[in-house]
Every structure is written in C-alpha cells, then in structure tokens.
Write a protein that holds these residues in place. Sequence first.
Motif, mmCIF file in Angstrom:
data_model
loop_
_atom_site.group_PDB
_atom_site.id
_atom_site.type_symbol
_atom_site.label_atom_id
_atom_site.label_comp_id
_atom_site.label_asym_id
_atom_site.label_seq_id
_atom_site.Cartn_x
_atom_site.Cartn_y
_atom_site.Cartn_z
ATOM 1 N N THR A 4 46.617 45.671 67.598
ATOM 2 C CA THR A 4 47.158 44.746 66.610
ATOM 3 C C THR A 4 46.063 44.005 65.858
ATOM 4 O O THR A 4 46.224 43.677 64.686
ATOM 5 C CB THR A 4 48.092 43.724 67.282
ATOM 6 N N SER A 5 44.948 43.745 66.508
ATOM 7 C CA SER A 5 43.889 42.998 65.842
ATOM 8 C C SER A 5 43.204 43.818 64.755
ATOM 9 O O SER A 5 42.480 43.276 63.932
ATOM 10 C CB SER A 5 42.848 42.517 66.863
ATOM 11 N N ASP A 6 43.421 45.151 64.776
ATOM 12 C CA ASP A 6 42.790 46.017 63.796
ATOM 13 C C ASP A 6 43.575 46.103 62.488
ATOM 14 O O ASP A 6 43.115 46.695 61.520
ATOM 15 C CB ASP A 6 42.615 47.435 64.360
ATOM 16 N N PHE A 7 44.749 45.556 62.481
ATOM 17 C CA PHE A 7 45.598 45.664 61.297
ATOM 18 C C PHE A 7 46.004 44.272 60.834
ATOM 19 O O PHE A 7 46.647 43.527 61.577
ATOM 20 C CB PHE A 7 46.847 46.497 61.610
ATOM 21 N N ALA A 8 45.611 43.925 59.647
ATOM 22 C CA ALA A 8 45.952 42.610 59.105
ATOM 23 C C ALA A 8 47.441 42.554 58.792
ATOM 24 O O ALA A 8 48.039 43.517 58.323
ATOM 25 C CB ALA A 8 45.147 42.346 57.844
ATOM 26 N N THR A 9 48.054 41.434 59.090
ATOM 27 C CA THR A 9 49.451 41.232 58.747
ATOM 28 C C THR A 9 49.587 41.200 57.223
ATOM 29 O O THR A 9 48.831 40.487 56.551
ATOM 30 C CB THR A 9 49.964 39.901 59.330
ATOM 31 N N PRO A 10 50.501 41.980 56.670
ATOM 32 C CA PRO A 10 50.660 41.974 55.203
ATOM 33 C C PRO A 10 50.926 40.570 54.687
ATOM 34 O O PRO A 10 51.718 39.819 55.257
ATOM 35 C CB PRO A 10 51.870 42.890 54.989
ATOM 36 N N ARG A 11 50.275 40.216 53.604
ATOM 37 C CA ARG A 11 50.455 38.898 53.024
ATOM 38 C C ARG A 11 51.694 38.902 52.129
ATOM 39 O O ARG A 11 51.926 39.862 51.397
ATOM 40 C CB ARG A 11 49.213 38.513 52.211
ATOM 41 N N PRO A 12 52.496 37.860 52.174
ATOM 42 C CA PRO A 12 53.640 37.791 51.278
ATOM 43 C C PRO A 12 53.182 37.908 49.815
ATOM 44 O O PRO A 12 52.143 37.367 49.440
ATOM 45 C CB PRO A 12 54.234 36.403 51.549
ATOM 46 N N LYS A 13 53.979 38.608 49.013
ATOM 47 C CA LYS A 13 53.593 38.889 47.637
ATOM 48 C C LYS A 13 54.275 37.938 46.658
ATOM 49 O O LYS A 13 55.437 37.586 46.838
ATOM 50 C CB LYS A 13 53.975 40.321 47.258
ATOM 51 N N VAL A 14 53.524 37.573 45.628
ATOM 52 C CA VAL A 14 54.101 36.869 44.486
ATOM 53 C C VAL A 14 53.989 37.802 43.288
ATOM 54 O O VAL A 14 52.912 38.323 42.990
ATOM 55 C CB VAL A 14 53.382 35.545 44.199
ATOM 56 N N LEU A 15 55.105 38.024 42.624
ATOM 57 C CA LEU A 15 55.124 38.879 41.437
ATOM 58 C C LEU A 15 54.487 38.137 40.266
ATOM 59 O O LEU A 15 54.870 37.013 39.946
ATOM 60 C CB LEU A 15 56.563 39.261 41.101
ATOM 61 N N ILE A 16 53.510 38.771 39.637
ATOM 62 C CA ILE A 16 52.798 38.194 38.494
ATOM 63 C C ILE A 16 53.047 39.085 37.284
ATOM 64 O O ILE A 16 52.696 40.269 37.294
ATOM 65 C CB ILE A 16 51.282 38.124 38.769
ATOM 66 N N VAL A 17 53.659 38.538 36.241
ATOM 67 C CA VAL A 17 53.968 39.297 35.031
ATOM 68 C C VAL A 17 53.040 38.831 33.911
ATOM 69 O O VAL A 17 53.068 37.656 33.508
ATOM 70 C CB VAL A 17 55.443 39.133 34.617
ATOM 71 N N LEU A 18 52.217 39.756 33.421
ATOM 72 C CA LEU A 18 51.252 39.464 32.360
ATOM 73 C C LEU A 18 51.575 40.294 31.116
ATOM 74 O O LEU A 18 52.266 41.309 31.208
ATOM 75 C CB LEU A 18 49.835 39.761 32.845
ATOM 76 N N HIS A 19 51.004 39.900 29.971
ATOM 77 C CA HIS A 19 51.427 40.495 28.701
ATOM 78 C C HIS A 19 50.333 41.119 27.866
ATOM 79 O O HIS A 19 50.622 41.679 26.808
ATOM 80 C CB HIS A 19 52.154 39.430 27.866
ATOM 81 N N GLN A 20 49.088 41.032 28.295
ATOM 82 C CA GLN A 20 48.011 41.676 27.563
ATOM 83 C C GLN A 20 47.169 42.501 28.532
ATOM 84 O O GLN A 20 47.161 42.256 29.737
ATOM 85 C CB GLN A 20 47.141 40.641 26.851
ATOM 86 N N GLU A 21 46.462 43.463 27.986
ATOM 87 C CA GLU A 21 45.719 44.400 28.821
ATOM 88 C C GLU A 21 44.735 43.699 29.744
ATOM 89 O O GLU A 21 44.581 44.082 30.907
ATOM 90 C CB GLU A 21 44.978 45.409 27.933
ATOM 91 N N HIS A 22 44.076 42.657 29.242
ATOM 92 C CA HIS A 22 43.053 41.981 30.037
ATOM 93 C C HIS A 22 43.453 40.553 30.395
ATOM 94 O O HIS A 22 42.588 39.713 30.648
ATOM 95 C CB HIS A 22 41.721 41.990 29.286
ATOM 96 N N SER A 23 44.750 40.261 30.435
ATOM 97 C CA SER A 23 45.209 38.924 30.815
ATOM 98 C C SER A 23 44.893 38.640 32.281
ATOM 99 O O SER A 23 44.768 39.554 33.098
ATOM 100 C CB SER A 23 46.716 38.790 30.595
ATOM 101 N N SER A 24 44.812 37.355 32.608
ATOM 102 C CA SER A 24 44.519 36.910 33.965
ATOM 103 C C SER A 24 45.510 35.830 34.381
ATOM 104 O O SER A 24 45.900 35.002 33.543
ATOM 105 C CB SER A 24 43.093 36.358 34.039
ATOM 106 N N PRO A 25 45.915 35.794 35.653
ATOM 107 C CA PRO A 25 46.741 34.686 36.132
ATOM 108 C C PRO A 25 45.944 33.411 36.359
ATOM 109 O O PRO A 25 46.506 32.391 36.741
ATOM 110 C CB PRO A 25 47.325 35.215 37.446
ATOM 111 N N GLY A 26 44.634 33.461 36.131
ATOM 112 C CA GLY A 26 43.801 32.275 36.138
ATOM 113 C C GLY A 26 43.911 31.443 37.400
ATOM 114 O O GLY A 26 43.979 31.955 38.516
ATOM 115 N N ARG A 27 43.924 30.153 37.199
ATOM 116 C CA ARG A 27 43.928 29.223 38.332
ATOM 117 C C ARG A 27 45.199 29.337 39.173
ATOM 118 O O ARG A 27 45.155 29.171 40.393
ATOM 119 C CB ARG A 27 43.760 27.794 37.818
#
Length: 251
Positions: A4-27
Amino acid sequence: MDFTSDFATPRPKVLIVLHQEHSSPGRVGQELIKRGFSLDIRKPRFGDSLPDTMRDHAGAVIFGGPMSANDPDGFVHKEIDWINVPLKEEAPFLGICLGAQMMVKHLGGKVAGHKEEMVEIGYYPLQPTDAGKDLMDWPQKVYQWHREGFDCPAGAELLATSPTYPNQAIRVGPAAYGIQFHPELTHQMMVKWTTKGAPRMELPGAQQRRDHFAGRFVYDAAVRTWLDRFLDLWIGTAEAPAQRSRLKAAE
C-alpha cells in the motif's frame, strides 16, 4: 507483503474549464493543489468533453476568456447547458468572469455591456451586501478585466456589488458561486494580459498598465487572503471538505 505504501492514494479532482490554448488556472489552481486536490483541466473549445455527473469530481471551476457568453459558438452553449450538472447535484461550482456570466445565462439572466460602454480593466472597488458580509470579509478592491456584466437572476443571492457593474458576486443554492473579478491572477498573468491586451486599455473606464501593477502592490495581499477564506467555505481541503451547513450560514 504490504504494497500500500507504494501506491499513492488518488487525489480528489477538481474540474477546470479553460478557454484558450495557453490559459492557466493561476492562483486558484495553485491553491487547490495545495489543498490536496488534483486538477482535471479540460478545454471544450478544443474538443474536450465535460462529465455527465460530478460524482468523480470534488468541484468545478469555469474560468474567463475573451469570448462572450452571448456568442453563438457551440462550445459556449455546451458549457452553459453543462452548468446544470453541478447545480442539480449541488456540487461546488465556481464561475469566474465568463464562467459567472455563463451561469447567469443558464439561469435565464442577461449578460450585456454597460449602457455607456464603460469597462472594468484594472483594480476597482468592491462592496459586499449584507449577505456577503455575513458570509465573509471581502477585499476593498479587486482586479477586473471585462466589458460585459451580468444580471442577478431569479434564485441567485447578490453577495457583492460595485459602482459601474453592480453585480459582482452571486451565490446559487448551497455551493455555486459566480464572481466577476479575477482572484486567480498571478504576476505573470498580469504581465501577459496587459501586454497582449494593451489596446483594451484605451476603452472608456480602463486603467493604464502602470496602474495595474501599482494596484497589485497595494491590494493583492487582501485578495489572496479573501481567496484562501473563500476556498475554505466553498470546497475546503481534500481531507476535510467544506461542510454544506457552513455554506448556508448567510441564509
């Protein structure tokens, strides 16, 4: 043997929706990662799909972009319609600028420019309503980059206002928020926006580039504090999600 110590527990995901090719979710993206979440970044404008349910995501954020929520493009309508998923499931949803305007359109509200064609590009005053004050403390000024605003549609609660565009922050249900301003802004993003978007600083009401950086020096610390507190209320951490009852504190 225990693996079990060899496998990291999956981190909960937050969906991030961006609108330009090089956009960033920033801070906002940086702070979500610090809170133990992973970012599931999708760009429907470039063909990415959106989930049919929020079951596999802890929350969702739709960011801004140069397009309008009134545009006829298919991906714009797709995102507006999709917002029903987190609203129906009462999952944490945050719309920033264009994302907030999309939520308002979904709810039957109006998105339009100022009657005198005024814009907000730079730092502008923010005033919480009584409901906003009950919820949390708000920064005195926030960074804006928009030429359209939104109504406060039926079923939404107004949390913050300003002189030029009176609807600055709204809440819908227990966990959906829309904000007109940009707490995700990093210094690098400001450099990029004020360089590529320099012509917009000639629009009525816009501030000049030097004032953007001067404003950041004065007001950014308060915006950072606000964002940290807002994320506590909105989504919490991967280990300790925000309690729905806390989100209803102002009702």
